[in-house]
Motif scaffolding. Structure first.
Motif, PDB file in Angstrom:
ATOM      1  N   GLU A  58       0.793  -1.138   0.032  1.00 17.67           N
ATOM      2  CA  GLU A  58       0.052  -0.068   0.043  1.00 17.67           C
ATOM      3  C   GLU A  58       0.928   1.170   0.063  1.00 17.67           C
ATOM      4  N   ARG A  60       3.525   3.452   2.018  1.00 16.68           N
ATOM      5  CA  ARG A  60       3.879   3.466   3.491  1.00 16.68           C
ATOM      6  C   ARG A  60       2.889   2.965   4.361  1.00 16.68           C
ATOM      7  N   ARG A 205      -7.505  11.737   5.440  1.00 21.27           N
ATOM      8  CA  ARG A 205      -6.740  11.733   6.640  1.00 21.27           C
ATOM      9  C   ARG A 205      -7.422  12.141   7.762  1.00 21.27           C
ATOM     10  N   LEU A 225      -1.734   4.804   9.579  1.00 24.15           N
ATOM     11  CA  LEU A 225      -2.186   3.620   9.414  1.00 24.15           C
ATOM     12  C   LEU A 225      -3.235   3.417   7.981  1.00 24.15           C
ATOM     13  N   ASN A 226      -2.882   2.315   7.342  1.00 20.06           N
ATOM     14  CA  ASN A 226      -3.529   2.053   6.040  1.00 20.06           C
ATOM     15  C   ASN A 226      -4.778   0.929   6.506  1.00 20.06           C
ATOM     16  N   TYR A 249     -11.001   2.001   8.046  1.00 21.29           N
ATOM     17  CA  TYR A 249     -11.191   3.294   8.018  1.00 21.29           C
ATOM     18  C   TYR A 249     -12.750   3.561   8.229  1.00 21.29           C
TER      19      TYR A 249
HETATM   20  C1  LIG Z   1      -4.390   7.730   6.309  1.00 17.44           C
HETATM   21  S1  LIG Z   1      -3.371   7.621   4.905  1.00 17.44           S
HETATM   22  C2  LIG Z   1      -2.486   6.016   5.336  1.00 17.44           C
HETATM   23  C3  LIG Z   1      -1.075   6.261   5.267  1.00 17.44           C
HETATM   24  C4  LIG Z   1      -0.320   6.377   3.925  1.00 17.44           C
HETATM   25  N1  LIG Z   1      -0.207   5.293   3.267  1.00 17.44           N
HETATM   26  C5  LIG Z   1       0.731   7.035   3.743  1.00 17.44           C
HETATM   27  O1  LIG Z   1       1.642   6.889   3.241  1.00 17.44           O
HETATM   28  O2  LIG Z   1       0.487   8.421   4.249  1.00 17.44           O
HETATM   29  C6  LIG Z   1      -4.718   6.876   3.801  1.00 17.44           C
HETATM   30  C7  LIG Z   1      -3.819   6.784   2.482  1.00 17.44           C
HETATM   31  O3  LIG Z   1      -3.120   5.692   2.360  1.00 17.44           O
HETATM   32  C8  LIG Z   1      -3.382   4.829   1.357  1.00 17.44           C
HETATM   33  N2  LIG Z   1      -3.817   3.574   1.604  1.00 17.44           N
HETATM   34  C9  LIG Z   1      -4.326   3.337   2.848  1.00 17.44           C
HETATM   35  N3  LIG Z   1      -4.939   1.897   2.771  1.00 17.44           N
HETATM   36  C10 LIG Z   1      -4.758   1.378   1.641  1.00 17.44           C
HETATM   37  C11 LIG Z   1      -4.739   0.263   0.971  1.00 17.44           C
HETATM   38  N4  LIG Z   1      -5.246  -0.780   1.580  1.00 17.44           N
HETATM   39  N5  LIG Z   1      -4.528   0.155  -0.341  1.00 17.44           N
HETATM   40  C12 LIG Z   1      -3.865   1.068  -1.097  1.00 17.44           C
HETATM   41  N6  LIG Z   1      -3.634   2.447  -0.391  1.00 17.44           N
HETATM   42  C13 LIG Z   1      -3.946   2.537   0.876  1.00 17.44           C
HETATM   43  C14 LIG Z   1      -4.353   5.685   0.208  1.00 17.44           C
HETATM   44  O4  LIG Z   1      -3.508   6.324  -0.374  1.00 17.44           O
HETATM   45  C15 LIG Z   1      -5.156   6.500   1.315  1.00 17.44           C
HETATM   46  O5  LIG Z   1      -5.314   7.843   0.782  1.00 17.44           O
END
Ligand SMILES: C[S@@+](CC[C@H](N)C(=O)[O-])C[C@H]1O[C@@H](n2cnc3c(N)ncnc32)[C@H](O)[C@@H]1O
Length: 845
Positions: A58, A60, A205, A225-226, A249
């Protein structure tokens, strides 16, 4: 240390408790701590059980650095790490401007993120370190090109996408004055693109913290958190090693994740994926009105939307589906529509719901009801088909068409008549109508043709079915007293009507005011229900009943009636029974059928210009003993009525010509006038319209076989005013007015035309259905008017000194709203009791 205590079941972003079940997965290396982690530590982040990893599918995210127990707290985030709107206002260069503009929290935060990002390195505000870690793209819908957006065209996601982009555009526009101000602030001036980046970051976020009165905040560290659709609300983890920390989420659909977060879970992996299914009452459902009324009672409309998910189905979807499909809607079924909850086992329920239309959810614990018998189901189906509006309209259209044919084509004439007027071969009327077609299709007696009667029966069945399946249940619903037990019910009942909360008003005063306005009022403890104009609901039933009566009368008249036409010369008579023939085997002659009708005289009245004004027959009815029972001069549209028999003036003819013809062998020796019978030339070649003729022989009949045609004068008459005389050789001799006594010499004879003896053409009818038809039409007029009465209902509920009042009406809604307003204004104000005052104080405290 304040900990944002976030429960993932009702929260879009975070979970802080351990997983409910294990997952397996390969260990994923965490990232060595960098400046961001240092910043977090400086701002009070305690040691964590998770660390940042950059090598996740995903992108980070956070990974667990040691096993996490079930329900164990996973993240501890101090209060000073919450970036709220208040914090942003405090730290922003535009704080004052933002505050005075009154923009919502998410606009403040978007502005702050954009502002911080635009600040030059080294002179960023205290949140610079955090903002620098934020991704420059989120791939959420705000970043999509119009072409990409176009890919959604035709999908439900398009509406959601439009809503999000419109909300963003509106917020950007609101911030426009501040944007323009940013040119005077040190650093790069802010653009709309910066702001849009801020909003797209917030879309993915921003957290709403229920434990903090739904405060909106960005939470550094926790926002790494993803999401995993299968995170089982909290986390997925591998207890054996460092595992990826996922959080749910929230129970979001694929569309929501794609539009707001810019990613989609793997196909079919998201149990919360939902698409909305809209169910509506069927327009051709005969019970649609009653169903609408029942739905209104439970605060619903005829259309509902249900989120369909892979893992479960909404319980009320089935209850609504059952309600939509049932033939016998009732209140209990309607109330089940409001049952919330999800079903885990759908298929058997679907079968049952659609099978008998009376489903109860399996969660209710009771066995499903056995449902109506197949006979009842079939009967209901027949009723439903019969009461369909399109069918009724079709029936009426065909009846109207057949009636039009019956009006154009003369009814009940002799075969000879039809053969003469509707010849076959090349002379067919309008190219296809000939006497054979008329006979085959019974167009010569269309109103008593078996298919016409069958059609009438079908229409009657349609009307009866509609009354029993739609209108009567509506009346039953309308007659029910429906008390509202909560203020919400009062307002829901009055939906699309008028409603108000009256302070210091008493429900009994409202009742009295309503009673004075003609309402029937029912009071149960604190709740009031009143209605008037129930007759308006009964009106349509009356209309149907009246139509049925008219149709029954017409049919009865057709089957049990008698009919006949006679041509009677002046001075002639006949017995009614001889002239009347039954229209079917059930017809019986009326009591007076044995009496005699005598034609005293027949007269044609002419206008000054010579055109016919009226035909008048002076008639007497004589009984068996020759006593006159009734005498009347009838004319067109003014018939004679006698014991159920009606004699109409419909036709006339010429019976004889009274002449004196000196020189003719027929002339009596005493020189008196004598009668020559007149024959109609109707239909003879070259004859148009009505024409009669007679013949005055010049010579006595001879036995000489060479003389085949007797010689004499022909006298021709078109009306009763003049006759034309023609010599034996066919040449015109002259014209005479009957009664003028002016003689004419023709072929050696002296002829004086004394008079034309007319015959009156009478149509006789016995129609026992007439009283019913008249009664039906009278009923139709009354019930049509009654149908326009408004059915008005009012609900009221006393809550302390407050009176909630709501009402609605099916017609004249504006007048009703004004009436209700007046009624509410007329209620005297009550002085608050001590108890009310105490309650008010308690609430304020
Ligand atoms: C709250 S942030 C989570 C942290 C983010 N991955 C970062 O690098 O800052 C939410 C974003 O993470 C990514 N994300 C979260 N969960 C994901 C998943 N299961 N698959 C792909 N992207 C994901 C999406 O881009 C989303 O808009």
């Amino acid at each position: 240390m304040a900990v944002p205590c976030i429960n993932s079941t009702n929260l879009p972003l975070l979970g802080i408790f351990g997983p409910r079940r294990k997952v397996t997965g390969s260990p994923i290396p965490s990232h060595p701590p960098g400046p961001f982690e240092d910043w977090l530590t400086q701002r009070g982040l305690p040691p964590q059980k998770v660390a940042i990893s950059h090598e996740l599918p995903e992108g980070r995210g956070l990974v667990a650095t040691r096993p996490v127990r079930k329900n164990e707290k996973l993240l501890n985030v101090p209060g000073q790490l919450l970036l709220t709107a208040d914090v942003a206002l405090r730290c922003s260069t535009y704080g004052r401007l933002l505050e005075s503009s009154g923009v919502p929290a998410w606009s403040v935060l978007a502005m702050f993120l954009a502002e911080t990002r635009a600040q030059p390195a080294g002179s960023k505000n205290e949140w610079g370190q955090y903002v620098d870690t934020l991704p420059s793209h989120t791939r959420c819908v705000l970043e999509w090109t119009p072409k990409e957006l176009g890919l959604l065209r035709g999908t439900a996601a398009m509406r959601a996408a439009n809503e999000i982009t419109a909300a963003c555009a509106e917020s950007v526009a609101e911030l426009d004055p501040i944007l323009r101000d940013s040119a005077s602030v040190p650093g790069r001036p802010l653009t709309e693109t910066d702001l849009r980046w801020g909003f797209s970051l917030l879309l993915s976020r921003l957290v709403r913290l229920p434990g903090k009165q739904d405060m909106e905040a960005c939470i550094p560290w926790a926002d790494l958190l993803n999401h995993s659709p299968s995170a089982d609300c909290f986390l997925d983890w591998d207890s054996s090693s460092s595992s990826v920390v996922f959080v749910s989420y929230g129970q979001k659909s694929d569309t929501q994740l794609l539009l707001s977060y810019g990613f989609m879970p793997a196909l079919l992996s998201n149990p919360h994926n939902a698409c909305n299914l809209r169910l509506e009452l069927q327009h051709n459902d005969p019970s649609i009105d009653i169903k609408r009324a029942l739905l209104e009672e439970v605060g619903q409309t005829g259309s509902m939307e249900f989120p369909l998910r892979l893992d479960s189905l909404p319980q009320n979807l089935f209850n609504f589906a059952a309600f939509v499909t049932t033939d016998a809607p009732d209140r209990r079924m309607a109330s089940q529509i409001n049952q919330a909850g999800l079903l885990d086992k759908a298929p058997p329920l679907i079968q049952e719901a659609l099978g008998n239309g009376r489903l109860k959810s399996s969660n209710s614990g009771s066995p499903p009801p056995s449902g109506p018998s197949p006979v009842k189901v079939a009967w209901n189906r027949v009723l439903r088909q019969l009461s369909s509006l399109p069918l009724a309209i079709g029936e009426l259209a065909v009846i109207a068409l057949l009636s039009a044919i019956g009006t154009v084509i003369e009814q009940n004439r002799s075969l000879d008549y039809y053969m003469r007027n509707y010849p076959d071969g090349a002379d067919k009327v309008v190219g296809f109508v000939d006497w054979q077609l008329i006979k085959a299709l019974q167009w010569d007696h269309i109103y008593s043709a078996n298919y016409f009667l069958a059609l009438m029966a079908l229409l009657a069945a349609s009307l009866a079915a509609c009354t029993s399946t739609r209108q009567w249940p509506m009346v039953k619903v309308a007659r029910r007293w429906r008390f509202a037990q909560t203020p919400e019910r009062v307002y829901a009942m009055a939906k699309e009507g008028s409603a108000a909360a009256l302070p210091n008003a008493d429900v009994r005063s409202m009742g009295q005011a309503l009673q004075r306005s003609g309402y029937q009022v029912f009071l149960k403890e604190r709740s009031l229900y009143a209605f008037k104009g129930l007759a308006g609901k009964l009106g349509p039933i009356g209309v149907h009943a009246a139509m049925l009566l008219v149709m029954a009368g017409v049919t009865y008249g057709c089957l049990a009636g008698l009919k006949g036409t006679v041509m009677v010369p002046e001075g002639g008579d006949f017995i009614f029974a001889q002239a009347l023939s039954p229209r079917s085997s059930i017809a019986r002659p009326p009591r007076g059928a044995g009496d005699m009708l005598h034609v005293n005289s027949f007269d044609v009245k002419y206008r000054e210009d010579g055109s016919v004004d009226q035909f008048v027959s002076d008639l007497s009815v004589l009984d068996g003993q020759g006593r006159e029972r009734l005498r009347k001069s009838i004319s067109v549209n003014d018939p004679l009525r006698y014991q159920g028999i009606t004699a109409y003036q419909t036709d006339y003819s010429m019976a004889a010509l009274t002449v004196r013809a000196l020189g003719s062998p027929l002339q009596p020796a005493d020189g008196s006038a004598f009668n020559l019978p007149m024959a109609s030339l109707d239909g003879k070649p070259g004859v148009k319209g009505k024409l009669w003729a007679t013949f005055v022989p010049m010579e006595p009949p001879t036995a000489d076989p060479r003389i085949t045609r007797p010689r004499g004068v022909s006298i021709v008459a078109r009306d009763f005013q003049t006759v034309a005389l023609y010599k034996a050789d066919g040449t015109f001799a002259g014209i005479r007015r009957p009664g003028s006594q002016k003689p004419i010499e023709v072929d050696g004879m002296t002829i004086v035309v004394e008079d034309i003896v007319g015959s009156t053409g009478l149509e006789l009818k016995v129609d026992p259905g007439v009283p019913y038809v008249y009664a039906g039409f009278a009923g139709l007029m009354i019930t049509t008017l009654v149908s326009y009465l408004s059915h008005s209902q009012v609900w009221a509920l006393q809550e302390g000194s407050l009176l909630h009042v709501g009402g609605r009406s099916n017609r004249a809604t504006v007048t009703f709203a004004l009436e209700l307003d007046d009624l509410m204004n007329s209620i005297p104000e009550q002085r608050s009791t001590g108890e009310d005052q105490r309650a008010a104080v308690e609430i304020e405290n």
